[in-house]
Design a protein around this motif. Structure first.
Motif, short mmCIF file in Angstrom:
data_model
loop_
_atom_site.label_atom_id
_atom_site.label_comp_id
_atom_site.label_asym_id
_atom_site.label_seq_id
_atom_site.Cartn_x
_atom_site.Cartn_y
_atom_site.Cartn_z
N LEU A 143 0.90 -1.42 0.10
CA LEU A 143 0.07 -0.23 -0.02
C LEU A 143 0.71 1.22 -0.06
CD1 LEU A 143 -2.77 1.25 -0.07
CD2 LEU A 143 -2.50 1.16 2.68
N ALA A 144 1.92 1.24 0.78
CA ALA A 144 2.65 2.27 0.92
C ALA A 144 3.45 2.71 -0.59
CB ALA A 144 3.89 2.26 2.04
N LEU A 145 3.70 1.48 -1.30
CA LEU A 145 4.25 1.78 -2.68
C LEU A 145 3.52 2.70 -3.60
CD1 LEU A 145 5.51 -1.85 -3.39
CD2 LEU A 145 7.18 0.38 -3.44
N THR A 146 2.29 2.64 -3.23
CA THR A 146 1.26 3.56 -4.34
C THR A 146 1.38 4.80 -3.94
OG1 THR A 146 -0.76 3.29 -2.78
CG2 THR A 146 -0.39 1.43 -4.11
N GLU A 147 2.34 5.41 -2.89
CA GLU A 147 2.56 6.66 -2.70
C GLU A 147 2.77 7.52 -4.08
OE1 GLU A 147 3.86 8.39 1.16
OE2 GLU A 147 4.81 6.25 1.32
N GLU A 148 2.46 8.52 -4.39
CA GLU A 148 3.09 9.57 -5.42
C GLU A 148 3.36 10.88 -4.87
OE1 GLU A 148 3.72 8.88 -8.20
OE2 GLU A 148 3.16 6.77 -8.58
N PRO A 149 4.56 11.08 -4.83
CA PRO A 149 5.74 10.43 -5.22
C PRO A 149 6.00 9.42 -3.85
CG PRO A 149 6.29 12.59 -4.36
CD PRO A 149 5.12 12.90 -4.35
N LEU A 150 6.85 8.40 -4.16
CA LEU A 150 7.34 7.68 -3.17
C LEU A 150 8.18 8.21 -1.86
CD1 LEU A 150 7.01 4.47 -2.71
CD2 LEU A 150 9.37 4.37 -3.75
N GLY A 151 7.56 8.32 -0.80
CA GLY A 151 8.21 8.90 0.28
C GLY A 151 8.98 7.97 1.15
N PRO A 152 9.48 8.87 2.32
CA PRO A 152 10.06 8.02 3.30
C PRO A 152 9.29 7.12 4.11
CG PRO A 152 9.98 10.43 3.82
CD PRO A 152 9.39 10.03 2.55
N LEU A 153 7.86 7.25 4.05
CA LEU A 153 7.04 6.31 4.75
C LEU A 153 7.33 4.94 4.30
CD1 LEU A 153 4.70 5.91 6.88
CD2 LEU A 153 3.20 6.48 5.20
N PHE A 154 7.44 4.92 3.22
CA PHE A 154 7.54 3.44 2.62
C PHE A 154 8.73 2.62 3.14
CE2 PHE A 154 10.13 1.27 -0.29
CZ PHE A 154 9.56 0.09 -0.52
N LEU A 155 9.92 3.22 3.11
CA LEU A 155 10.97 2.69 3.77
C LEU A 155 10.87 2.03 5.31
CD1 LEU A 155 13.92 1.51 2.93
CD2 LEU A 155 14.75 3.48 3.69
N ASN A 156 10.12 3.30 5.95
CA ASN A 156 9.87 2.76 7.46
C ASN A 156 9.00 1.53 7.63
OD1 ASN A 156 11.67 4.83 8.10
ND2 ASN A 156 9.88 6.52 8.16
N ILE A 157 7.93 1.63 6.70
CA ILE A 157 7.03 0.61 6.75
C ILE A 157 7.70 -0.77 6.50
CG2 ILE A 157 4.85 -0.53 5.86
CD1 ILE A 157 3.77 2.36 5.51
N LEU A 158 8.54 -0.88 5.35
CA LEU A 158 9.10 -1.93 4.93
C LEU A 158 10.24 -2.46 6.07
CD1 LEU A 158 9.93 -4.27 2.86
CD2 LEU A 158 11.65 -2.34 1.99
N ILE A 159 10.92 -1.65 6.62
CA ILE A 159 11.86 -1.92 7.63
C ILE A 159 11.13 -2.61 8.98
CG2 ILE A 159 13.68 -1.07 9.51
CD1 ILE A 159 14.49 0.85 7.45
N ALA A 160 10.10 -1.86 9.30
CA ALA A 160 9.05 -2.34 10.32
C ALA A 160 8.49 -3.69 10.10
CB ALA A 160 7.96 -1.35 10.79
N SER A 161 7.99 -4.06 9.05
CA SER A 161 7.60 -5.29 8.53
C SER A 161 8.53 -6.28 8.54
CB SER A 161 6.94 -5.14 7.40
OG SER A 161 6.38 -6.43 7.03
#
Length: 252
Positions: A76-94
């Motif tokens: 879901l975070a990958l759908t951000e436009e533009p791709l922001g730092p939240l995506f990486l934080n969510i990936l790391i936590a997961s």
């Protein structure tokens, strides 16, 4: 070539495999992956899709293949436009919450066109590299924080020196083609251990044992090797670099 398998597998967090084309990087990594106890995901970067969003979409798919309990919110975070730092934080936590320990291979990493990916991978390595290892293969160096990873004891490097075929390996590899040990070692010496050149040369030598008496004969008689040099090396260079290589080459 089990020595390469052992070297790649000894990386604590990152194996950095860098060498020009024809050194057998992918083959060595595939062999290691078949014998690795941890599950291994794979990302192949291509020239048409080296942008940041596409890379991370493919990377997450590879992680999902080896960590099936990855949180759905990563995609879901990958759908951000533009791709922001939240995506990486969510990936790391997961990844940190996953019950799996795995490795992801990133092949042809030099085709990444956005340097932000390099900093983001560094963040991933630092935060969860103990759970999600990386094997990164490239034809040329990229400005990754190799020195910092090396000092931390996280990095194993595999370069063209390690990937060159040894004399013993040459004899072993050529034997099924009916090529004697001395001839195999001589051919390997002529090509300086370059795996693709050795493979093409011994195939030609199996057809005609009189070939390759010296390096000049090797350079002029093996059309397969010449085709590889032109298609996979010279044709891939930028125009100015290709012109420079032609001007600096030795004319026979």
């Amino acid at each position: 070539r089990e020595r390469l398998c052992r070297r790649i597998g000894s990386a604590e967090r990152v194996a950095w495999v860098v060498a020009p084309t024809g050194y057998g990087k992918t083959v060595a990594i595939e062999y290691w992956a078949r014998h690795e106890s941890r599950p291994v995901g794979w990302v192949s970067v291509d020239r048409a899709h080296g942008d940041r969003s596409t890379f991370w979409s493919r990377f997450v798919a590879a992680v999902r293949s080896v960590m099936p309990d990855l949180d759905d919110e990563v995609e879901l975070a990958l759908t951000e436009e533009p791709l922001g730092p939240l995506f990486l934080n969510i990936l790391i936590a997961s990844v940190a919450r996953s019950s799996e320990r795995a490795v992801v291979v990133v092949d042809d990493f030099d085709l990444i066109v956005d340097d932000r990916v390099l900093a983001e991978l560094d963040g991933l390595v630092r935060a969860v590299g103990d759970r999600l290892g990386l094997v990164i293969a490239a034809r040329s160096d990229r400005p990754l924080p190799l020195a910092a990873w090396r000092v931390s004891g996280w990095l194993v490097e595999v370069n063209e020196t390690h990937l060159r075929i040894t004399a013993d390996e040459a004899a072993f590899l050529a034997a099924p083609l009916g090529i004697g040990e001395d001839d195999a070692r001589r051919i390997n010496h002529l090509v300086e251990g370059w795996p693709i050149a050795f493979g093409l040369a011994v195939t030609s030598a199996a057809r005609d044992a009189s070939l390759f008496a010296d390096s000049r004969e090797l350079a002029t008689s093996d059309h397969d090797l010449l085709d590889h040099l032109i298609t996979h090396i010279l044709d891939q260079l930028p125009v100015r670099a290709r012109d420079g290589a032609r001007m600096l080459s030795v004319v026979g």
